[in-house]
Design an enzyme around this catalytic site. Structure first.
Site, PDB file in Angstrom:
ATOM      1  N   GLY A  17      -2.945   3.052  -0.102  1.00 34.26           N
ATOM      2  CA  GLY A  17      -1.611   3.646  -0.105  1.00 34.26           C
ATOM      3  C   GLY A  17      -1.391   4.351  -1.435  1.00 34.26           C
ATOM      4  O   GLY A  17      -2.341   4.730  -2.118  1.00 34.26           O
ATOM      5  N   THR A  18      -0.128   4.519  -1.808  1.00 33.77           N
ATOM      6  CA  THR A  18       0.125   5.261  -3.046  1.00 33.77           C
ATOM      7  C   THR A  18      -0.505   4.575  -4.250  1.00 33.77           C
ATOM      8  O   THR A  18      -1.082   5.244  -5.113  1.00 33.77           O
ATOM      9  CB  THR A  18       1.640   5.415  -3.313  1.00 33.77           C
ATOM     10  OG1 THR A  18       2.247   4.134  -3.262  1.00 33.77           O
ATOM     11  CG2 THR A  18       2.293   6.315  -2.283  1.00 33.77           C
ATOM     12  N   VAL A  19      -0.437   3.242  -4.307  1.00 30.63           N
ATOM     13  CA  VAL A  19      -0.982   2.557  -5.480  1.00 30.63           C
ATOM     14  C   VAL A  19      -2.503   2.655  -5.506  1.00 30.63           C
ATOM     15  O   VAL A  19      -3.112   2.968  -6.548  1.00 30.63           O
ATOM     16  CB  VAL A  19      -0.523   1.081  -5.525  1.00 30.63           C
ATOM     17  CG1 VAL A  19      -1.154   0.365  -6.701  1.00 30.63           C
ATOM     18  CG2 VAL A  19       0.997   1.011  -5.607  1.00 30.63           C
ATOM     19  N   GLY A  20      -3.127   2.406  -4.351  1.00 30.73           N
ATOM     20  CA  GLY A  20      -4.582   2.506  -4.290  1.00 30.73           C
ATOM     21  C   GLY A  20      -5.064   3.896  -4.665  1.00 30.73           C
ATOM     22  O   GLY A  20      -6.018   4.058  -5.443  1.00 30.73           O
TER      23      GLY A  20
ATOM     24  N   GLY B  86       6.271  -4.072 -11.701  1.00 33.17           N
ATOM     25  CA  GLY B  86       5.522  -2.819 -11.784  1.00 33.17           C
ATOM     26  C   GLY B  86       4.758  -2.644 -13.069  1.00 33.17           C
ATOM     27  O   GLY B  86       3.865  -3.429 -13.393  1.00 33.17           O
TER      28      GLY B  86
ATOM     29  N   ASP C 117      11.688 -10.375  -2.006  1.00 31.84           N
ATOM     30  CA  ASP C 117      10.673  -9.713  -2.832  1.00 31.84           C
ATOM     31  C   ASP C 117      10.838 -10.100  -4.302  1.00 31.84           C
ATOM     32  O   ASP C 117       9.871 -10.485  -4.977  1.00 31.84           O
ATOM     33  CB  ASP C 117      10.824  -8.191  -2.644  1.00 31.84           C
ATOM     34  CG  ASP C 117      10.126  -7.388  -3.706  1.00 31.84           C
ATOM     35  OD1 ASP C 117       8.908  -7.180  -3.573  1.00 31.84           O
ATOM     36  OD2 ASP C 117      10.792  -6.971  -4.676  1.00 31.84           O
TER      37      ASP C 117
ATOM     38  N   GLY D  81       6.345   2.307  -7.832  1.00 38.45           N
ATOM     39  CA  GLY D  81       5.852   3.682  -7.877  1.00 38.45           C
ATOM     40  C   GLY D  81       4.363   3.727  -8.161  1.00 38.45           C
ATOM     41  O   GLY D  81       3.784   2.779  -8.699  1.00 38.45           O
TER      42      GLY D  81
ATOM     43  N   LYS E 242       8.508 -12.663  -7.093  1.00 38.69           N
ATOM     44  CA  LYS E 242       8.147 -12.354  -8.486  1.00 38.69           C
ATOM     45  C   LYS E 242       8.628 -13.450  -9.425  1.00 38.69           C
ATOM     46  O   LYS E 242       7.906 -13.878 -10.331  1.00 38.69           O
ATOM     47  CB  LYS E 242       8.748 -10.997  -8.877  1.00 38.69           C
ATOM     48  CG  LYS E 242       8.234  -9.849  -8.015  1.00 38.69           C
ATOM     49  CD  LYS E 242       9.017  -8.556  -8.263  1.00 38.69           C
ATOM     50  CE  LYS E 242       8.598  -7.467  -7.284  1.00 38.69           C
ATOM     51  NZ  LYS E 242       9.495  -6.288  -7.322  1.00 38.69           N
TER      52      LYS E 242
ATOM     53  N   VAL F 131       4.345  -8.077 -10.413  1.00 40.15           N
ATOM     54  CA  VAL F 131       5.665  -8.401 -10.961  1.00 40.15           C
ATOM     55  C   VAL F 131       6.161  -7.276 -11.870  1.00 40.15           C
ATOM     56  O   VAL F 131       5.525  -6.942 -12.862  1.00 40.15           O
ATOM     57  CB  VAL F 131       5.627  -9.727 -11.757  1.00 40.15           C
ATOM     58  CG1 VAL F 131       7.000 -10.037 -12.339  1.00 40.15           C
ATOM     59  CG2 VAL F 131       5.137 -10.868 -10.880  1.00 40.15           C
TER      60      VAL F 131
END
EC number: 1.1.1.3
Lengths: 432, 432
Positions: free
Chosen positions: A17-20, A140, A207, A308, A211, A138
């Site tokens: 996804g965006t992070v990968g 970001g 969520d 993000g 954390k 945790v």
């Protein structure tokens, strides 16, 4: 002593996804910088995701494709398994377990997985001489896991607090700045794509609760105990509460707080009032903040983007670079066998509370409320009653410090008087 | 793989002022906690200080006393030499060199030593397979060295800023909150014992400049270059400047800023205007703050105590615990041989500037100032002229973005007109 290895460190990345995709971009575009800093090359051997054909804005042609993340995790040419699949069970868990059993180090951004299975996974990692790191899980890009685990290792941590769900902070900020109702601010966040597929993960505090449970484990040397986090979402916070709090010099935040006291382990994720002039009170929009109190260091405040592509990928790469440099730190800052199963506190540390309720238009109504509070040992610091609207009069009360148990007893008695409409709103005021 | 050692880690501590005593207290009082976290005992073999008889509030009876810190650094029963003597040369330098040559790891809080000799010491450490860590040297308890070196290792850092001298921030805050002159606020800080023996280290920006040079090295992979830090103290900041800045929505801070651009390495420690509503603008009193911008992470803000026994000892212990856990990170985040000698930028990144000057009571004076600015290519964003006081009229100007070179050219031309009394005050406005 033997020097550190200069062999390349080979990653297997599951979840694109965006992070990968962000992690792949960093590894590709910053190859020389990473090698300078780590003293060895960072390479990607293979990747895995559900959809092979999606355009992710970065070329994957030079990496082996592996449909099955478990198989990816076990490959001989993978030193570090990077898990960005998500979910507390299913393929993410299976693949992380497979990697650890194969003695591979694991870097993950998966807060749900660790909140539910952190203790077992930490034990599995240590049994197999592997490290399991999760900075990206945790807050970001904020390096709070490392700060707690490593930098503050000489402290007894007395409290960790945090605003760790940017969506909730966005909704609360918009309610205040634009005078929106909760429903309208929620709809705006939804339209902007800020909400999880199951919005309750955000606005219900789940969520952020995941954390908090991870931070508590590191801070206090306790086994992760997500099930004992007191969760209260922001759905009952009204624009009236926000305005009244503001008038009194406070802001309302979905605030995680954990402490270990003689009463046991306190973990709560709930809307709280904080002073408007404090760093937490000044935190607007989608930004995250973590506040750590240690007996030596005093108070450390860390602020940054909580989500993000860039910030989360930055955190993943921080863990990868640690492993590349040979850093071997235990998952929760102490060997898993030394983490204790803490007893949840039956009642939280006494605090002042903000109460809002609607009084029926009956003689003596306010006196009955005041008497119920007094009988429970809850003393009143400030009280305001407003004009009746539709036969109900809003009443605001700020109490002196009280236990939640005493407050709940008072609220039950108040309900019994029959002079209050609906259920009163009760929010803790957290000193900062 | 061979497991981590479980042998005790043995410290030799040189310098037993408040920080040294604080470290001894932590090691003694948190023995079990430290062992749990590191997986091995932390012990003290020997200590050294100038005065053996002073009461430091903690028993030293069980440690060997060593008058000479160099001899302490070389003892066979010392694994880590903890240098808390201070000073850029003399015994501190001699002892750190001796420790590194003997292959001992070193933890120090000595910013001056590293600002002046960081490159040579980093090389010495690596030649001898030793690590040299200095978290406590920058911003006290705030874990900024670790964040930059490790957590953000996947980022190109674009800027590091910081308020890193609590004494200066205290003086500036008191000038604003109590309406004190610089001299009165300085005297107050002096009476409270906040000033170094040589106050110029504080108010001249030297101490904070040392810290900035260390952060720049890590952020940009450059050799420490303290001599090229542009230093300007707070001595010329007047209560008028503070009030005018406040009226325009700014606060004045002694702000360190470093960047690496096509123009070269920029490092400045000088009074700057920052937006009053920004985290830096809201930082009152003796607290420190570091703001890091990275291309992936966005902006990270870290805030905490910049000095004092507990916070500084906390940072020392963070480094000690890293070493106990086997973490081996290079001094400035990359091998010393890879650090480049950056060319200092001849002129800083363009920025708006705040100017204050006193105009002589002569016809056309303001026009001459405006013309001089225009001729140098400096355009005016806002200007205010006040009534004449004793035949001089204060004039405030906020420019649009300009280079410092263009501004200096304008200021020289303004001086040549003969219409301005004294030297104008010129402060950069730093975007945050």
């Amino acid at each position: 002593m033997s020097g550190p290895t200069t062999e390349p460190l080979r990653l297997g990345i599951a979840g694109l996804g965006t992070v990968g995709a962000g992690v792949v971009k960093i590894v590709r575009q910053k190859s020389a910088l990473l090698q300078d800093r780590a003293g060895r090359r960072i390479e990607i051997s293979a990747v895995s995701a559900r959809n092979r054909d999606k355009d992710r804005g970065v070329s994957l042609a030079s990496y082996d494709w592996q449909d099955d993340p478990v198989a990816l995790a076990q490959r001989d040419d993978v030193d570090v398994f990077v898990e960005l699949v998500g979910g507390s069970d299913g393929p993410a868990k299976a693949a992380v377990e497979a990697a650890l059993k194969a003695g591979k180090d694991v870097v993950t951004a998966n807060k749900a997985l660790l909140a539910h299975h952190g203790q077992a996974l930490a034990e599995l990692a240590e049994q197999n001489g592997a490290v399991l790191r999760f900075e990206a899980a945790v807050a970001g890009g904020i390096p709070v896991i490392k700060a707690l685990t490593e930098s503050l290792a000489g402290n007894d941590i007395t409290r960790v607090m945090g605003v760790m769900n940017g969506t909730c902070n966005y909704i609360l900020t918009r309610m205040e700045s634009a005078g929106l109702s909760y429903a309208a601010a929620f709809a705006e966040a939804d339209a902007l794509g800020f909400l999880e597929a199951d919005p309750e993960l955000d606005v219900g505090g789940i969520d952020a609760g995941h954390k908090l449970a991870l931070l508590a484990s590191i801070a206090f040397g306790t086994q992760v105990a997500f099930s004992s986090v007191e969760l209260e979402g922001i759905g009952r916070v009204s624009i009236d509460d926000i305005r009244q709090a503001s008038d009194m010099g406070y802001k309302i935040k979905l605030l995680g707080v954990c402490r270990l006291t003689g009463r046991g382990l306190e973990q709560s994720m709930s809307p709280c009032l904080v002073p408007a002039t404090s760093p937490l009170g000044q935190l607007d929009g989608g930004t995250n903040m973590v506040v750590i109190d240690g007996d030596q260091v005093g108070q450390i405040v860390m602020r940054g983007a909580g989500a993000g592509e860039g910030p989360t990928a930055s955190a993943v790469m921080g863990d990868v670079m640690d492993i590349a440099r040979g850093t071997r730190v235990t998952t929760f800052g102490a060997p898993a066998s030394r983490l204790v199963a803490a007893t949840p506190a039956q009642t939280a540390t006494p605090a002042p509370y903000y109460l809002r309720m609607n009084l029926a238009d009956k003689p003596g109504a306010l006196a009955k409320v005041a008497a119920a509070l007094g009988d429970a040992g809850v003393s009143i610091h400030r009280m305001r009653q407003y004009d009746h609207i539709d036969s109900a009069a809003p009443v605001l009360i700020v109490t002196h410090k009280t236990t939640r148990a005493a407050l709940d007893q008072a609220l039950e008695a108040i309900a019994g008087t029959g002079v209050v409409q609906d259920t009163p709103v009760a929010l803790r005021i957290e000193a900062v």
